[in-house]
Design an enzyme around this catalytic site. Sequence first.
Site, PDB file in Angstrom:
ATOM      1  N   ASP A   1       0.853  -1.188   0.000  1.00 20.08           N
ATOM      2  CA  ASP A   1       0.000   0.000   0.000  1.00 20.08           C
ATOM      3  C   ASP A   1       0.889   1.239   0.000  1.00 20.08           C
ATOM      4  O   ASP A   1       1.513   1.561   1.004  1.00 20.08           O
ATOM      5  CB  ASP A   1      -0.902  -0.044   1.237  1.00 20.08           C
ATOM      6  N   MET A   2       0.905   1.950  -1.136  1.00 23.72           N
ATOM      7  CA  MET A   2       1.765   3.118  -1.301  1.00 23.72           C
ATOM      8  C   MET A   2       0.919   4.374  -1.465  1.00 23.72           C
ATOM      9  O   MET A   2       0.214   4.550  -2.472  1.00 23.72           O
ATOM     10  CB  MET A   2       2.666   2.939  -2.523  1.00 23.72           C
ATOM     11  N   GLU A   3       0.984   5.222  -0.447  1.00 23.47           N
ATOM     12  CA  GLU A   3       0.287   6.508  -0.480  1.00 23.47           C
ATOM     13  C   GLU A   3       0.988   7.442   0.495  1.00 23.47           C
ATOM     14  O   GLU A   3       1.656   6.989   1.430  1.00 23.47           O
ATOM     15  CB  GLU A   3      -1.190   6.336  -0.114  1.00 23.47           C
ATOM     16  N   TRP A   4       0.852   8.731   0.281  1.00 21.13           N
ATOM     17  CA  TRP A   4       1.407   9.669   1.246  1.00 21.13           C
ATOM     18  C   TRP A   4       0.624   9.567   2.544  1.00 21.13           C
ATOM     19  O   TRP A   4      -0.590   9.376   2.529  1.00 21.13           O
ATOM     20  CB  TRP A   4       1.353  11.092   0.724  1.00 21.13           C
TER      21      TRP A   4
END
Length: 262
Positions: free
Chosen positions: A144-147
Amino acid sequence: MTLKRALIGLCLLALAACGGGGDRPPAEPGVLFAPNFRDADPVDFVNPKPTRFAVHGIDAARFQNTVNWNIARANGVNFAFIKATEGGDLLDPKFKDHWRGAGRAGVWRGAYHFYYFCTAADVQARWFIRNVPRVPGSLPPVLDMEWNPFSPTCATVRPPAAEVRRQMRVWLRLVEAHYGQRPIIYTTPKFYEDNGLHRFRGYEFWLRTTAKTPREAYPGQSWRFWQYSATGIIPGITGEVDLNAFNGSRADWNDWVIRRAR
């Protein structure tokens, strides 16, 4: 489908239903249920609409405190991605319960890791591996890649795009080596654009876009799963939950899990 593929599929379905560790199988392992739920805040997507897709599911974390997985499955939750870990030391407090419950109900299940940029990628990969069992019939692991604007320690840590992709590759390679499955990448429109994630070839994407279609939000990007709502209402689940669609038909789904579930 050949006899061999059919037998493999039946074996995987049985394994997914049992879930390991003495979990009981459901009465009808492998049956796909049509969605029987609603959206508390629906969006009028242009094309495609989520209803076009045959196979739907959810993602679940500590916010879904109470889930009757048997009821949820019977109402169209055919798969679930369950939050396992964050960074290098956080385990979602509901992971074990959700993991066991989904397995006992015969829901296809996979685990995901929420990435932090203030912890080394290899440390995070080992933490995920330590906490997520290698159970036959599981869906691929998810990165899961998000800021992350909410973390008190990592909110302002935003490496350059090339460094983001380097760290991702470290995590992806270590986790793939352990589970024997190439992970899926989950992301948001802003993170995808900021970090050039279109450069990841050979990976399947799970895309969040709750106001636009994937075609509009991620032009040219292929995808396997679409998170189209954060306000789903499903029998058996207390409160709202994210809704997701698989990109394909029922036959496509069956072929996909035969290839990708391990």
